[in-house]
Design a protein around this motif. Sequence first.
Motif, short mmCIF file in Angstrom:
data_model
loop_
_atom_site.label_atom_id
_atom_site.label_comp_id
_atom_site.label_asym_id
_atom_site.label_seq_id
_atom_site.Cartn_x
_atom_site.Cartn_y
_atom_site.Cartn_z
N ILE A 141 62.72 2.76 -18.67
CA ILE A 141 63.79 1.98 -18.10
C ILE A 141 63.62 0.43 -18.11
CG2 ILE A 141 65.38 2.11 -16.30
CD1 ILE A 141 64.40 4.79 -15.42
N SER A 142 64.34 -0.20 -18.51
CA SER A 142 64.62 -1.70 -18.47
C SER A 142 64.56 -2.09 -16.87
CB SER A 142 65.65 -2.21 -18.96
OG SER A 142 65.68 -3.67 -18.63
N GLY A 143 63.66 -3.14 -16.45
CA GLY A 143 63.49 -3.38 -15.37
C GLY A 143 64.87 -4.27 -14.70
N ALA A 144 65.54 -4.44 -15.75
CA ALA A 144 66.95 -5.09 -15.18
C ALA A 144 67.93 -4.21 -15.06
CB ALA A 144 67.45 -6.06 -16.56
N ASN A 145 67.70 -3.06 -15.13
CA ASN A 145 68.57 -1.85 -14.90
C ASN A 145 68.22 -1.21 -13.43
OD1 ASN A 145 70.35 0.35 -15.28
ND2 ASN A 145 69.59 1.23 -17.12
N PHE A 183 66.31 -2.75 -24.87
CA PHE A 183 65.65 -3.70 -25.37
C PHE A 183 66.01 -3.87 -26.74
CE2 PHE A 183 61.46 -3.29 -22.65
CZ PHE A 183 62.42 -3.45 -21.57
N THR A 184 66.65 -3.07 -27.49
CA THR A 184 67.17 -3.08 -28.94
C THR A 184 68.26 -3.96 -29.20
OG1 THR A 184 67.39 -2.07 -31.00
CG2 THR A 184 68.64 -0.90 -29.16
N THR A 185 68.47 -4.59 -29.99
CA THR A 185 69.46 -5.38 -30.70
C THR A 185 70.10 -4.85 -32.07
OG1 THR A 185 68.03 -6.90 -32.03
CG2 THR A 185 68.68 -7.40 -29.34
N ASP A 186 69.64 -3.68 -32.35
CA ASP A 186 70.00 -3.19 -33.64
C ASP A 186 71.25 -2.07 -33.25
OD1 ASP A 186 68.13 -4.52 -35.13
OD2 ASP A 186 66.67 -2.84 -34.98
N LEU A 187 72.37 -2.22 -33.85
CA LEU A 187 73.30 -1.40 -33.67
C LEU A 187 73.30 -0.10 -34.18
CD1 LEU A 187 76.53 -3.82 -33.85
CD2 LEU A 187 75.29 -2.82 -31.61
N ARG A 188 73.65 0.89 -33.72
CA ARG A 188 73.57 2.20 -34.38
C ARG A 188 74.76 2.72 -35.21
NH1 ARG A 188 71.00 5.98 -30.77
NH2 ARG A 188 70.67 7.20 -32.71
N GLN A 189 74.35 3.48 -36.14
CA GLN A 189 75.19 3.84 -37.14
C GLN A 189 75.41 5.40 -37.22
OE1 GLN A 189 76.65 1.54 -39.23
NE2 GLN A 189 75.39 -0.01 -37.93
N PRO A 208 55.03 -5.39 -17.23
CA PRO A 208 55.71 -6.59 -17.09
C PRO A 208 55.81 -7.26 -18.36
CG PRO A 208 53.88 -6.54 -15.41
CD PRO A 208 53.65 -5.34 -16.42
N GLN A 209 57.12 -7.79 -18.65
CA GLN A 209 57.38 -8.58 -19.66
C GLN A 209 56.95 -8.23 -21.06
OE1 GLN A 209 56.45 -12.79 -19.00
NE2 GLN A 209 56.74 -12.66 -16.85
N VAL A 210 57.15 -6.66 -21.49
CA VAL A 210 56.81 -6.22 -22.49
C VAL A 210 58.08 -6.27 -23.51
CG1 VAL A 210 55.01 -4.93 -21.78
CG2 VAL A 210 57.31 -3.66 -22.04
N GLY A 211 59.27 -6.45 -23.15
CA GLY A 211 60.42 -6.71 -23.86
C GLY A 211 61.28 -7.58 -23.77
N ARG A 212 61.91 -8.19 -24.81
CA ARG A 212 62.56 -9.35 -24.90
C ARG A 212 63.88 -9.23 -25.45
NH1 ARG A 212 61.73 -14.49 -23.78
NH2 ARG A 212 62.55 -16.14 -25.06
N LYS A 213 64.89 -9.83 -24.74
CA LYS A 213 66.27 -9.59 -25.20
C LYS A 213 67.18 -10.77 -24.40
CE LYS A 213 69.97 -6.33 -25.67
NZ LYS A 213 70.56 -5.06 -25.60
N ALA A 214 68.29 -11.14 -25.38
CA ALA A 214 68.96 -12.50 -24.73
C ALA A 214 68.27 -13.41 -24.03
CB ALA A 214 70.02 -11.79 -23.67
N GLY A 215 67.18 -13.91 -24.71
CA GLY A 215 66.40 -14.86 -24.27
C GLY A 215 65.63 -14.57 -22.88
#
Length: 174
Positions: free
Chosen positions: A117-121, A29-35, A140-147
Amino acid sequence: MTVRTARAADAGAVARIANAVIRDTLITFTTDLRQPEDIARQIAARAPRFLVAERDGQVVGHATYGPFRTGPGYAHTAEHSIQLDERARGQGLGRALMARLEAVARDDGIHVLVAGISGANAGGIGFHARLGFAEVGRMPQVGRKAGQWLDLVLMQKILSPRPQAVPDTATASG
């Protein structure tokens, strides 16, 4: 293929794999890239609980675990993560990483490993089910990514058997 404890020098390869998953999928669900420097610190803090898989001298996957929740009552439960380079999937590398990670966890006194695990996976859910993880919850619906609203599927595997009850000899007839 080799599975080994991660080293600080692996941080760049781990970041490359993680960032592709972050950028290109709904697996996390993250959008923060790892360094790499943050990953190097995580490797140092979690050794030997941070593993990598190598093929032909290249890091192609990683797995680690850390605390599930804070507090002493959760000390024997850990949440893990596993990521493979897209080209390394479906070749047994994930199974090898998880087998080694489970062995390390058992040696570390971990009783239960949890996967969020993401339900989309669907592939990740199936992978964990084949390894003996059971679905124990779906949020259900606890994460949000890509709209998109995404479900979180919680799976767990009990690593150590429940101790058998010992009969109370003081009350046993004989």
